[in-house]
Design a protein around this motif. Sequence first.
Motif, PDB file in Angstrom:
ATOM      1  N   LEU A  52      51.882 -18.100  34.200  1.00  0.00           N
ATOM      2  CA  LEU A  52      51.685 -18.156  35.645  1.00  0.00           C
ATOM      3  C   LEU A  52      51.196 -16.818  36.192  1.00  0.00           C
ATOM      4  O   LEU A  52      50.889 -16.700  37.379  1.00  0.00           O
ATOM      5  N   PHE A 583      48.584 -19.047  38.582  1.00  0.00           N
ATOM      6  CA  PHE A 583      49.275 -20.118  39.299  1.00  0.00           C
ATOM      7  C   PHE A 583      50.641 -19.708  39.861  1.00  0.00           C
ATOM      8  O   PHE A 583      51.273 -20.486  40.577  1.00  0.00           O
ATOM      9  N   GLY A 584      51.065 -18.486  39.575  1.00  0.00           N
ATOM     10  CA  GLY A 584      52.298 -17.996  40.184  1.00  0.00           C
ATOM     11  C   GLY A 584      52.075 -17.445  41.579  1.00  0.00           C
ATOM     12  O   GLY A 584      53.010 -17.014  42.236  1.00  0.00           O
ATOM     13  N   SER A 585      50.821 -17.428  42.037  1.00  0.00           N
ATOM     14  CA  SER A 585      50.526 -16.882  43.359  1.00  0.00           C
ATOM     15  C   SER A 585      49.631 -17.822  44.163  1.00  0.00           C
ATOM     16  O   SER A 585      48.416 -17.850  43.967  1.00  0.00           O
ATOM     17  N   ILE A 589      45.430 -18.058  44.240  1.00  0.00           N
ATOM     18  CA  ILE A 589      44.736 -19.330  44.019  1.00  0.00           C
ATOM     19  C   ILE A 589      43.830 -19.636  45.212  1.00  0.00           C
ATOM     20  O   ILE A 589      42.645 -19.951  45.043  1.00  0.00           O
TER      21      ILE A 589
END
Lengths: 630, 205
Positions: A52, A583-585, A589
Amino acid sequence: MYIDPKVLNEEAEKRCLDKTDQEIVQKAMEDGIETAWDRLRKQQPQCGFGQLGICCNRCVMGPCRIDPFGGEPKRGVCGATNDLITARNLLDDLATGAAAHSDHGREVIQVLLETAEGKSQGYQILDAEKLKTVATEYGIETEGKSKEEMAKALALAMLEEFGTIKNEIQLSRRAPAKTQEMWKKLGIVPRSVDREIVEAMHRVHMGVGADYANILLHALRASLSDGWGGSMMATEGSDILFGTPTPNTALANLGVLKKDEVNIVMHGHNPILSEMVVIAADDPDLKKLAKEKGAKGINLVGMCCTGNELLMRHGIPIAGNELDQELAIATGSVEVMVIDYQCIFPSITDTAKCYHTKVVSTSALSKVPGATHMEFHPENALDTAKEIVKLAIENYPNRNPDRVRIPDKPMKMMAGFSEEAIRGALGGSYKPLIDAIVAGKIRGAVGIVGCNNPKVKQDYGHITLGKELIKRDILVVETGCAAIASGKAGLLVPEAASLAGDGLRSVCEALKIPPILHMGSCVDCSRILVLAANIAKELNVGIEDLPLGGAAPEWYSQKAISIGAYFVASGVFTVLDVPPKIFGSPNVINLLTEGLNGLINAAFAVEPDPVKAADILEEVIEKKRKGLGI
Amino acid sequence: MNTVMVKPERCIGCRHCEVACAIEHSQNKTLFGAVSEDPIPKPRIHVEVGPGLLTFPNRCRHCDPAPCLQVCPTGALQRDAETDSVIVDYAKCIACAACAMVCPFGIIQFDKTYQIALDRNVNTKCDHCIDRQRTGRIPACVEACKTGALEFGDVNDLIRTNRKDFTFKILRPSGAEVEVPEVPPNIQAYRDIMKSIADIGIFRD
């Protein structure tokens, strides 16, 4: 090792799309060879923080990670948020990729300089016309100058740009004025090749800003220093030294290895040494030696992008792409695998130990335990190349014919579509292509580039997307592993036009070209930029206005991040299949998939299903057509 | 009764719990010390991969009644009265694996451990970190989990949270404030993508 044939079959079908690859992947399993697919399994589960992008392993207050579900910890020890950590990680990866491309470019230009100075062995300046064109771009006086004088001045001018203080890279001026204006407005004009990479390293240090968007903007600038700098120099320098590619016919897949000849696989990215191996393999004494050792000849084949370079210029057969490197050895028929650098599995010597294969490392910066190191130096490159060929010949009697299996049928393919060759085939100007696009026979074009990744069935992403696009009258240009995949799948022949829509088919048939054009190695993505720039200039628009798209369906490498970013920064909407580590932010994105549209009229999308990816690309192309009023 | 509750939707496969568990079951109790010990300490919790590359951290549930305890022929498996944990008397374990045959969760394992001076494998399943529990600390795996996939506490308290959330959800389906947050859309998007990728490669079911 006995494995139930049904299990073997099922597993092979999960691993590879191509039948010849499936055949050898089965042999590798029977022989007990560990491959990337096995190692991917052993890595499960892969850490979610890393995937992520919210793991920060930079300093020793950490390593730190952020709770992706919104709880604590929300910040690293230094105070970095998920947005900042993700952006810094992405910039770091991108800089790694840009550095790999650009350092490759530098080495090519160094050989050009030594050749101009008469210090190299075996090299010539084969494309004087291109030399003159590029030298003129650099403002070098060409009238009454010898090739060597021009080449020396050009090489010095290019090498200077790696650390230039003039704050611009000459080749970036090839972009259309409108696109350059956009870069200026955003403050992302690349200032020198090395500087942007060094600055990237600076910016990922703790406490150098906390604004993720500011960091990502620099990522775009660093990528431009690769695409319109280091990579483009690699392409131009290689063309000047070894010739600009023209369309040729060749063969692809593991079936290019030969049962009764000395097989030498040239693997990696930089053609400077392997070009000399091509000359060495023609040496009458070595040919004679091969006969004496019982072989019918010397069979040179390529692998990955070194393979693409040789394929583009000489029609040397290509054994495969990234995930084929272990399979080539598993055929039991490879005497020597010559490696330079990038994308060479560190375990490749262990694979080779299971057979008689010798791995020969040739670059001072890319040594592998267990390899025979025969270091490349321009001054004695041809001598080294001859020694390598001799080593391969002498290893031929060690081959165990009982352990050899080579697939039957290599696939026919065409390569050699440099920008110059495409322009030439169209009669010197892009007008016929533009007319076909305006008339709607061709809706637009997509560059499919990038790697293999064992997380995706080998070649499935490339082939499914390529077929889907040509069916919709979208011309496809390819480089790198993607192009090799299409070669293996039989899509790089004029007959493949039958798979295209009516419009694209009629154009391909008239020009006798395949619907998917092989434009070279991964540094040759710079050829795609030049192609796009030249079309845009004929129309007096920016690249961002053209009905173009990019895709990296099976990417794995940091180099692919740099390519994707310079596509997008140049105005080409780009779809990724495997998700990048962002994808952790949600903020990162949003910026990369939406926000950039407002800044550069292009953005990224992530879509693992190649058919849906084609839908996205088609939609973008139709939108851009509308924008142009066609 | 205290237990470790697993929220599989929050596990992201980082394996921090495995590392923390191995360290807890080392002599040295530090990462750098543990990695150079002989026998090398092993985790007693296992992050396994399932369909769509989703993960689940599996460990001893300390059942009561515990099938393993009931079938152990040597009495090596016993219940710790203070913490309700199923623990192993390593000296009595004969590695017959009868416990493993009846374990509903498949979490029994046999290894060497510094905890007994025998050069043979014994049942080294999760001991519920009873040493830590006795000093008021929570199990090492739970402490290491940074995503809330592992929670330690009174079983009814942990269940109550879920029950309360469900009540809110069923009565006010949209915009309900829940104690356990939903999976954020970016993480759900990522999982959907990885599921698609699993479907086109070696992880296809």
